[in-house]
Design a protein around this motif. Structure first.
Motif, mmCIF file in Angstrom:
data_model
loop_
_atom_site.group_PDB
_atom_site.id
_atom_site.type_symbol
_atom_site.label_atom_id
_atom_site.label_comp_id
_atom_site.label_asym_id
_atom_site.label_seq_id
_atom_site.Cartn_x
_atom_site.Cartn_y
_atom_site.Cartn_z
ATOM 1 N N TYR A 94 -13.841 -25.606 48.915
ATOM 2 C CA TYR A 94 -15.060 -24.871 49.223
ATOM 3 C C TYR A 94 -15.001 -23.461 48.647
ATOM 4 O O TYR A 94 -15.952 -23.002 48.002
ATOM 5 N N GLU A 95 -13.883 -22.768 48.854
ATOM 6 C CA GLU A 95 -13.742 -21.411 48.332
ATOM 7 C C GLU A 95 -13.791 -21.402 46.806
ATOM 8 O O GLU A 95 -14.369 -20.494 46.194
ATOM 9 N N THR A 96 -13.201 -22.422 46.185
ATOM 10 C CA THR A 96 -13.249 -22.524 44.721
ATOM 11 C C THR A 96 -14.681 -22.692 44.238
ATOM 12 O O THR A 96 -15.109 -22.057 43.257
ATOM 13 N N ILE A 97 -15.444 -23.533 44.909
ATOM 14 C CA ILE A 97 -16.844 -23.753 44.535
ATOM 15 C C ILE A 97 -17.654 -22.473 44.720
ATOM 16 O O ILE A 97 -18.467 -22.097 43.855
ATOM 17 N N MET A 98 -17.450 -21.782 45.837
ATOM 18 C CA MET A 98 -18.184 -20.543 46.090
ATOM 19 C C MET A 98 -17.892 -19.497 45.014
ATOM 20 O O MET A 98 -18.797 -18.790 44.548
ATOM 21 N N GLN A 99 -16.647 -19.387 44.624
ATOM 22 C CA GLN A 99 -16.293 -18.441 43.564
ATOM 23 C C GLN A 99 -16.946 -18.831 42.246
ATOM 24 O O GLN A 99 -17.419 -17.978 41.493
ATOM 25 N N GLY A 100 -16.987 -20.133 41.972
ATOM 26 C CA GLY A 100 -17.617 -20.598 40.744
ATOM 27 C C GLY A 100 -19.112 -20.335 40.708
ATOM 28 O O GLY A 100 -19.692 -20.149 39.627
ATOM 29 N N LEU A 101 -19.742 -20.301 41.878
ATOM 30 C CA LEU A 101 -21.189 -20.102 41.952
ATOM 31 C C LEU A 101 -21.602 -18.637 41.859
ATOM 32 O O LEU A 101 -22.750 -18.339 41.508
ATOM 33 N N GLN A 102 -20.715 -17.725 42.159
ATOM 34 C CA GLN A 102 -21.077 -16.306 42.246
ATOM 35 C C GLN A 102 -21.747 -15.792 40.967
ATOM 36 O O GLN A 102 -22.662 -14.977 41.015
ATOM 37 N N GLN A 103 -21.323 -16.277 39.821
ATOM 38 C CA GLN A 103 -21.859 -15.789 38.550
ATOM 39 C C GLN A 103 -23.351 -16.080 38.394
ATOM 40 O O GLN A 103 -24.030 -15.439 37.583
ATOM 41 N N PHE A 104 -23.879 -17.042 39.149
ATOM 42 C CA PHE A 104 -25.280 -17.429 39.021
ATOM 43 C C PHE A 104 -26.181 -16.747 40.049
ATOM 44 O O PHE A 104 -27.387 -17.021 40.089
ATOM 45 N N ASP A 105 -25.619 -15.887 40.887
ATOM 46 C CA ASP A 105 -26.386 -15.184 41.918
ATOM 47 C C ASP A 105 -27.251 -16.155 42.717
ATOM 48 O O ASP A 105 -28.480 -16.059 42.741
ATOM 49 N N PRO A 106 -26.643 -17.130 43.409
ATOM 50 C CA PRO A 106 -27.405 -18.180 44.108
ATOM 51 C C PRO A 106 -28.286 -17.626 45.219
ATOM 52 O O PRO A 106 -27.989 -16.588 45.825
ATOM 53 N N LEU A 107 -29.356 -18.346 45.472
ATOM 54 C CA LEU A 107 -30.216 -18.046 46.613
ATOM 55 C C LEU A 107 -29.910 -18.964 47.785
ATOM 56 O O LEU A 107 -29.918 -18.536 48.941
ATOM 57 N N ALA A 108 -29.700 -20.252 47.495
ATOM 58 C CA ALA A 108 -29.476 -21.232 48.560
ATOM 59 C C ALA A 108 -28.589 -22.357 48.050
ATOM 60 O O ALA A 108 -28.582 -22.669 46.853
ATOM 61 N N ILE A 109 -27.855 -22.967 48.981
ATOM 62 C CA ILE A 109 -26.959 -24.083 48.669
ATOM 63 C C ILE A 109 -27.221 -25.174 49.685
ATOM 64 O O ILE A 109 -27.386 -24.901 50.888
ATOM 65 N N ARG A 110 -27.250 -26.428 49.213
ATOM 66 C CA ARG A 110 -27.431 -27.553 50.114
ATOM 67 C C ARG A 110 -26.304 -28.563 49.958
ATOM 68 O O ARG A 110 -25.687 -28.671 48.901
ATOM 69 N N THR A 111 -26.093 -29.311 51.014
ATOM 70 C CA THR A 111 -25.160 -30.426 50.980
ATOM 71 C C THR A 111 -25.592 -31.422 52.040
ATOM 72 O O THR A 111 -26.457 -31.118 52.872
ATOM 73 N N ARG A 112 -24.997 -32.612 52.014
ATOM 74 C CA ARG A 112 -25.407 -33.662 52.948
ATOM 75 C C ARG A 112 -24.184 -34.307 53.591
ATOM 76 O O ARG A 112 -23.127 -34.403 52.977
ATOM 77 N N THR A 113 -24.383 -34.748 54.819
ATOM 78 C CA THR A 113 -23.384 -35.556 55.502
ATOM 79 C C THR A 113 -24.104 -36.431 56.513
ATOM 80 O O THR A 113 -25.309 -36.256 56.752
ATOM 81 N N THR A 114 -23.396 -37.376 57.104
ATOM 82 C CA THR A 114 -24.028 -38.268 58.078
ATOM 83 C C THR A 114 -23.708 -37.819 59.503
ATOM 84 O O THR A 114 -22.706 -37.144 59.748
ATOM 85 N N GLU A 115 -24.579 -38.218 60.426
ATOM 86 C CA GLU A 115 -24.455 -37.753 61.803
ATOM 87 C C GLU A 115 -23.203 -38.271 62.497
ATOM 88 O O GLU A 115 -22.787 -37.724 63.523
ATOM 89 N N ASP A 116 -22.575 -39.320 61.938
ATOM 90 C CA ASP A 116 -21.367 -39.869 62.551
ATOM 91 C C ASP A 116 -20.093 -39.234 61.988
ATOM 92 O O ASP A 116 -19.008 -39.782 62.159
ATOM 93 N N ARG A 117 -20.218 -38.085 61.337
ATOM 94 C CA ARG A 117 -19.057 -37.356 60.825
ATOM 95 C C ARG A 117 -19.032 -35.953 61.440
ATOM 96 O O ARG A 117 -19.350 -34.955 60.780
ATOM 97 N N PRO A 118 -18.674 -35.859 62.718
ATOM 98 C CA PRO A 118 -18.716 -34.564 63.412
ATOM 99 C C PRO A 118 -17.805 -33.518 62.779
ATOM 100 O O PRO A 118 -18.113 -32.320 62.821
ATOM 101 N N GLN A 119 -16.699 -33.948 62.187
ATOM 102 C CA GLN A 119 -15.794 -32.994 61.556
ATOM 103 C C GLN A 119 -16.484 -32.284 60.390
ATOM 104 O O GLN A 119 -16.365 -31.066 60.218
ATOM 105 N N SER A 120 -17.245 -33.048 59.598
ATOM 106 C CA SER A 120 -17.963 -32.457 58.474
ATOM 107 C C SER A 120 -19.056 -31.508 58.963
ATOM 108 O O SER A 120 -19.279 -30.432 58.387
#
Length: 320
Positions: A94-120
């Motif tokens: 996650y930290e690696t991805i965030m660092q990689g995104l910084q150069q693009f000055d992001p506004l929003a980030i999305r991701t998906r998971t299922t309701e039966d994965r409480p850890q995620s």
């Protein structure tokens, strides 16, 4: 453990990882190669792998797509092999991805998971992600479906000059693709919970590639309700897993022609196509707010799966 940018040499290990996280995927290295070939070059993408003793134990990426089309908005995904979870690998990716995104000055980030994965879900909430969409996946066993329960549906509207035709039967209409494109957009804007208006309209060329000519398109599994020269409804299938499963694309009818059973009749036509072609499953995914379509699917016999939740993080509120 080390994290490296992905190369095609890593694809066999990544495919194994994906299948360990979700055994229903059945991915191979060739799927990732094909994904690279089809990816629109205007979309920014970067993938990383986590290694331990030359084994891919985790992977993550950011990307963009037509479904979240904005130069400063991104989708991310992180997966860790079940044997190596809860060891900080997901956090490191996650930290690696965030660092990689910084150069693009992001506004929003999305991701998906299922309701039966409480850890995620805990992982995402801890990092300021909030739920924005809840979709309901479902599946229909095509080979056990009994169409006799829906006999005579088309008789209800045939006397009104309404017919259901396949894409192939409409190939002599020079305006076919444009009419389908316009109808798809009109229906999309009226779907409860649909984000079409917020996402923006894809171009005609992209729509044709997606629904009509692309590798997942099925001309004989694309059904259009017509009244004279007017296209008033559509329902189409897409290839999901060859010889095994299909995906139910958009189904809808213009408002003035609803409540005549046209949408249901098109779906039954689609199921008949799947049966005759030897497929086992049709998979669907509908926004939880789309109560009418969920009720229709339940009437047909679709079985619901755990809800698929889209989370969003407003970057400028949390990272700056």
């Amino acid at each position: 453990m080390k994290i490296l940018p992905t190369t095609p040499d890593h694809y066999p290990g990544i495919a194994t990882l994906y299948n360990s996280v979700d055994p229903e995927l059945h991915l191979s290295a060739s799927d990732f190669i094909e994904g690279d070939r089809l990816r629109d070059p205007k979309f920014k993408t970067q993938r990383w792998v986590a290694f331990e003793k030359d084994e891919v134990i985790g992977a993550g990426y950011f990307t963009q797509s037509n479904w979240f089309a904005h130069p400063q908005k991104f989708m991310i995904w992180i997966g860790v092999h079940p044997k190596h979870q809860k060891g900080g690998i997901g956090s490191a990716l996650y930290e690696t991805i965030m660092q990689g995104l910084q150069q693009f000055d992001p506004l929003a980030i999305r991701t998906r998971t299922t309701e039966d994965r409480p850890q995620s879900i805990r992982f995402l909430k801890k990092r300021s992600f909030q739920e924005v969409i809840r979709d309901v996946p479902s599946e229909l066993n095509v080979q056990t479906f009994d169409p006799t329960h829906f006999a005579g549906l088309e008789d209800r509207f045939r006397d009104n000059g309404i017919e259901i035709k396949t894409l192939s039967e409409l190939e002599n209409d020079p305006e076919r693709n444009q009419k389908l494109y316009d109808l798809d957009w009109e229906i999309s804007l009226s779907v409860p919970g649909d984000l079409a208006a917020g996402i923006g309209r894809r171009g005609l060329e992209k729509y044709v590639e997606y629904a009509i000519t692309g590798p997942s398109a099925l001309p004989e599994g694309f059904f259009v309700a017509t009244k004279g020269e007017e296209f008033i409804g559509l329902s189409h299938l897409l290839l999901s897993e060859k010889n095994v499963s299909l995906y139910q694309g958009l189904t809808g009818v213009k408002p003035q022609y609803r409540h005549q059973g046209i949408g249901l009749a098109m779906k039954i036509r689609a199921i008949a196509y799947a049966q005759s072609s030897g497929y086992v499953l049709i998979k669907a995914e509908n926004d939880a707010k789309n109560k009418p379509m969920l009720a229709m699917n339940e009437k047909i016999g679709y079985v619901r799966k755990p809800a698929l939740i889209t989370f969003e993080k407003q970057w400028q509120l949390t990272e700056k």
